[in-house]
Design a protein around this motif. Structure first.
Motif, PDB file in Angstrom:
ATOM      1  N   GLU A   1       9.059  -7.036   3.498  1.00  0.00           N
ATOM      2  CA  GLU A   1       8.791  -7.793   2.268  1.00  0.00           C
ATOM      3  C   GLU A   1       7.570  -8.700   2.458  1.00  0.00           C
ATOM      4  O   GLU A   1       6.683  -8.772   1.612  1.00  0.00           O
ATOM      5  N   GLN A   2       7.517  -9.358   3.615  1.00  0.00           N
ATOM      6  CA  GLN A   2       6.360 -10.218   3.900  1.00  0.00           C
ATOM      7  C   GLN A   2       5.072  -9.394   3.984  1.00  0.00           C
ATOM      8  O   GLN A   2       4.029  -9.810   3.502  1.00  0.00           O
TER       9      GLN A   2
ATOM     10  N   LYS B   1       3.935  -8.590   0.499  1.00  0.00           N
ATOM     11  CA  LYS B   1       3.430  -9.787  -0.180  1.00  0.00           C
ATOM     12  C   LYS B   1       2.055 -10.173   0.354  1.00  0.00           C
ATOM     13  O   LYS B   1       1.157 -10.526  -0.414  1.00  0.00           O
ATOM     14  N   HIS B   2       1.928 -10.145   1.674  1.00  0.00           N
ATOM     15  CA  HIS B   2       0.638 -10.547   2.259  1.00  0.00           C
ATOM     16  C   HIS B   2      -0.459  -9.538   1.930  1.00  0.00           C
ATOM     17  O   HIS B   2      -1.605  -9.922   1.713  1.00  0.00           O
TER      18      HIS B   2
ATOM     19  N   LYS C   1      -1.689 -10.230  -1.418  1.00  0.00           N
ATOM     20  CA  LYS C   1      -2.489 -11.467  -1.501  1.00  0.00           C
ATOM     21  C   LYS C   1      -3.964 -11.235  -1.193  1.00  0.00           C
ATOM     22  O   LYS C   1      -4.808 -12.011  -1.610  1.00  0.00           O
TER      23      LYS C   1
ATOM     24  N   ASP D   1       2.598 -18.847  -4.493  1.00  0.00           N
ATOM     25  CA  ASP D   1       2.377 -17.788  -3.500  1.00  0.00           C
ATOM     26  C   ASP D   1       3.688 -17.071  -3.169  1.00  0.00           C
ATOM     27  O   ASP D   1       4.552 -17.641  -2.507  1.00  0.00           O
ATOM     28  N   PRO D   2       3.843 -15.825  -3.615  1.00  0.00           N
ATOM     29  CA  PRO D   2       5.097 -15.123  -3.322  1.00  0.00           C
ATOM     30  C   PRO D   2       5.375 -15.013  -1.827  1.00  0.00           C
ATOM     31  O   PRO D   2       6.528 -14.976  -1.407  1.00  0.00           O
ATOM     32  N   ALA D   3       4.308 -14.980  -1.019  1.00  0.00           N
ATOM     33  CA  ALA D   3       4.504 -14.860   0.432  1.00  0.00           C
ATOM     34  C   ALA D   3       5.110 -16.122   1.032  1.00  0.00           C
ATOM     35  O   ALA D   3       5.604 -16.108   2.160  1.00  0.00           O
TER      36      ALA D   3
ATOM     37  N   ILE E   1       7.597 -17.611  -0.384  1.00  0.00           N
ATOM     38  CA  ILE E   1       9.011 -17.582  -0.773  1.00  0.00           C
ATOM     39  C   ILE E   1       9.786 -16.675   0.172  1.00  0.00           C
ATOM     40  O   ILE E   1       9.362 -15.555   0.469  1.00  0.00           O
TER      41      ILE E   1
END
Lengths: 163, 585
Positions: free
Chosen positions: A58-59, A62-63, A66, B319-321, B323
């Motif tokens: 998940e990270q 997300k990253h 970004k 920032d979703p990251a 969370i």
């Protein structure tokens, strides 16, 4: 768990370095990475195989999202998908091993694409697992060189990862 | 990129400018007043263009790191991106610490770095360094100029990225041949920019906001935990309104100090490693935590496995990251803090419901009991000057309304604990990276832009020496910063850890051969005052703050044995704390 992550990336200098750097900086794994421009030359499609628990994956998603140059991210292994990897293997093929290697390649639906009196170069396409299995199946045949592209993937059905 | 700078837009203007002139004109068109920097070979064309106009003013620092901290602090105080200009090679690498500092605290900044001529890149040319490679992991984004005519678009893009979404520093690398004075191109500054690959969210998801409101209204032991995102997101008033509407206890992170007024009865202090006893206890026992623009940093949570075992966590962040990174959020809301809080407020007002008042009043009784346990006490009867007392007196003389720019160490924690911040953007410190040397340039950046305000630099004899050369810049630009040097002759925070964990073996934490700071200040043309006893403090502060336009260096000799308390016990829960050298929970 193993995940196949597909990324649409702006085809700009430094974009790939930024993406790869992210994995190094944050201690994520890259098992394989495959990247090339798409039909739209301003976009690159990248397939990245990684592993980690759900929280890590998940990270990673997300990253990746970004990063300014990342247009879209999808974990295609979450749903039905097709995965293919290309492998080129150069093996020693002399004496009675020569026929054995040919048979093995045929079983795996590989093609012999280059021949010398003492070597064969075999091309094989399939899932990464299948390529692993072929290397296992070669058994005692001396492997001189292995070149793997890393997996490419696409979702099954009508689902697309496009602009 | 190229197609967007071309086409119809260009027809509107016929003005022809060199790349160098475009850099400066674009900054002027962006509304930039000050540029902080240091010249060098690769940026000489840009400096020459700077010289030939008067819209953008340049501040010459004495070391590039200071330029980045000045720009950073301006951004922290104003909410707008600060701008830095440095040369290639060492100029750029000297800016690295400042870029990383801004990145860790999500501060908008645009850093223009010179680069050697394009055809020399990769050839180990004089003052060449791969600044894109070096800065990649410590900035929000970086770019390089490939064609001079792209400069206006790239500068607009840099500001757009730096200031939107989760803000951060953006580096633009400019090879020298992109700025040749005799090569001119049509100039047009785009009014706005849209990137297909970068469209940060604004509003929060309405379903999630409803869930959050429902969870909040059902709480019996709520707490509002607000961080730096509230300040950079300009959402202090919404936060305050929400807290007061529901009578919630509020704690601020180190980065969030001032987001909620410290003087208000609902404020229970900073939380975390050196947070108040009551803030850490309230967090630990809460049943609902509303986290707003905060990131559950390790200096807040202590051991995440023992973190707030009974809490339902609502987490609002752009920032979703951020969370569920370290602590799992039960109700995540991705969006800008301001519109999300506005939506929550509207929903609450429409529902006209409040929290269970009996439960809430019981919760407040409990919190008041915790408040009485430590209460920010320190040994005020001691003969030596206490750093806490100094901060209290600074707060008094500035009426709690100064910009306080801190360095890093014990003094930073004392300032955070004992200066009551009632407004946002007043507490300027390096929270994430913990950059010693930040304080003085930060104070300079604020003072330059807010010349009528009291600007205090709280520092120590260790930190101040990391950028002390800037006393010269202060003289050049008449920056009347008040330096509160809490001088204990030790790297205090290092010493505290050595006292607590290494049986007081002070490995390299004693600053031998300290300069005479009073004489040093005088040598730079400023006023220096030494304070060694409690009685001397008051008159010294009065004198210092009466000298409105002068930099005054107050070298205040404090108790070298003082420790910062409360302090979380490493590896424990939020509420496992040392309360003094002899007491613990």
């Amino acid at each position: 768990m193993r995940h196949i992550i597909s990324v649409l990336l702006e085809n700009e200098s430094g974009a790939l370095a930024r993406l790869v750097g992210l994995f190094a900086q944050r201690g994520y794994n890259i098992d394989s990475l495959n990247v090339a421009p798409t039909d739209d030359p301003t976009l690159s499609r990248l397939t990245l195989v990684t592993h980690g628990n759900d929280q890590v994956i998940e990270q990673i998603s997300k990253h990746l999202h970004k990063l300014i140059e990342v247009v879209k991210v999808s974990d295609i292994s979450e749903a039905a998908h097709i995965e293919r990897e290309l492998m080129l293997v150069k093996v020693k093929a002399s004496g009675n091993q020569r026929e054995e290697v040919k048979r093995c390649a045929d079983i795996f639906r590989g093609q012999i694409i280059d021949v010398t009196p003492i070597t064969y170069t075999i091309q094989l396409v399939g899932t990464s697992d299948k390529l692993d299995a072929f290397i296992q199946a070669l058994g005692t045949t001396p492997i001189l060189e292995v070149v793997r592209s890393g997996a490419s993937g696409i979702a099954r059905g009508e689902k697309t990862l496009a602009l | 990129m190229t197609s967007q700078t071309k086409s119809a837009d260009l027809a509107k203007t016929t003005e022809m400018l060199s790349g160098a002139a475009m850099v400066i004109r674009a900054l002027a068109d962006e509304g930039v007043e000050y540029l902080y920097g240091y010249p060098g070979g690769a940026v000489l064309h840009i400096y020459d263009a700077l010289f030939q106009q008067n819209k953008v003013k340049h501040v010459l620092v004495r070391h590039e790191q200071a330029a980045t901290h000045m720009a950073d602090a301006y951004a922290r105080a104003s909410g707008k991106a600060g701008v830095v200009l440095v040369t290639s090679g060492p100029g750029a690498t000297n800016a690295v610490t400042g870029i990383a500092t801004a990145y860790m605290d999500s501060i908008p900044m645009v850093v223009l770095t010179g680069q050697v001529m394009s055809h020399l890149i990769g050839g180990d040319a004089f003052q060449e360094t791969d600044m894109l490679g070096i800065s990649r992991p410590i900035c929000k984004h970086n770019m390089s100029v490939r064609r001079p005519e792209d400069i206006p678009y790239l500068i607009k893009k840099a500001f757009h990225i730096a200031q939107s979404g989760r803000p951060g520093p953006v580096v633009l690398d400019i090879p020298k041949d992109m700025t040749m004075p005799n090569q001119k191109f049509p100039y047009h500054y785009p009014t706005e920019i849209s990137l297909r690959s970068y469209q940060p969210k604004q509003q929060g998801h309405s379903g999630q906001i409803k869930k959050a409101v429902t969870a909040l209204l059902a709480a019996k032991k709520p707490i509002l935990y607000a961080g730096g995102g509230v300040i950079m997101g300009n959402a202090s008033s919404e936060l305050t309104e929400l807290a007061q509407l529901l009578n919630l206890p509020v704690t601020n992170t180190l980065m969030g100090l001032g987001a909620y007024p410290a003087g208000d009865k609902q404020f229970i202090g900073m939380l975390g490693m050196h947070g108040s006893y009551e803030a850490n206890q309230t967090m630990h026992h809460a049943d609902v935590i509303l986290a707003v623009g905060a990131r559950f940093d390790d200096r807040v949570t202590n051991n995440t496995k023992k973190f707030c075992p009974d809490a339902t966590i609502i987490h609002i962040d752009i920032d979703p990251a951020s969370i569920s990174k370290t602590v799992n959020a039960h109700i995540p809301i991705v969006g800008l803090v301001k519109p999300v809080l506005t939506d929550m407020l509207a929903l609450l007002k429409q529902k006209k419901k409040k929290l269970d008042s009996a439960a809430l009043s019981q919760w407040w009784q409990q919190i008041d009991q915790w408040r009485a346990v430590h209460g920010g006490r320190y040994d005020s009867a001691a003969p030596l000057l206490k750093p806490q007392y100094v901060i209290e007196q600074v707060s008094k003389i500035t009426k709690g309304d100064a910009f306080v720019c801190s360095d890093v160490g014990q003094h930073q924690m004392f300032a955070a604990q004992y200066y009551p911040f009632n407004k946002p953007n007043r507490w300027i410190n390096s929270g994430g990276l913990g950059t010693m040397g930040f304080g003085l340039p930060a104070a300079m950046g604020v003072k330059l832009n807010y010349p009528d305000a009291d600007v205090v630099c709280v520092t120590g004899e260790g930190s101040i020496q990391m950028n002390i050369q800037e006393l010269s810049t202060c003289k050049q630009y008449g920056l009347g910063v008040k330096i509160i040097n809490l001088n204990n002759g030790y790297l205090g925070m290092v010493k505290q850890w050595q006292d607590m964990n290494y049986e007081s073996r002070y490995a390299s934490s004693y600053m031998d051969s300290l300069p005479d700071f009073v004489k040093l200040a005088e040598a730079y043309g400023h006023v220096g005052i030494r304070v060694t006893t409690p009685e001397e403090l008051q008159p010294a502060l009065e004198r210092a703050f009466a000298l409105k336009d002068q930099l005054v260096f107050l070298d205040i000799h404090i108790d070298p044995k003082e420790h910062v308390y409360p302090m979380q016990i490493p590896g424990g829960a939020m509420n496992d704390m040392f309360l003094s050298k002899t007491e613990r929970t």
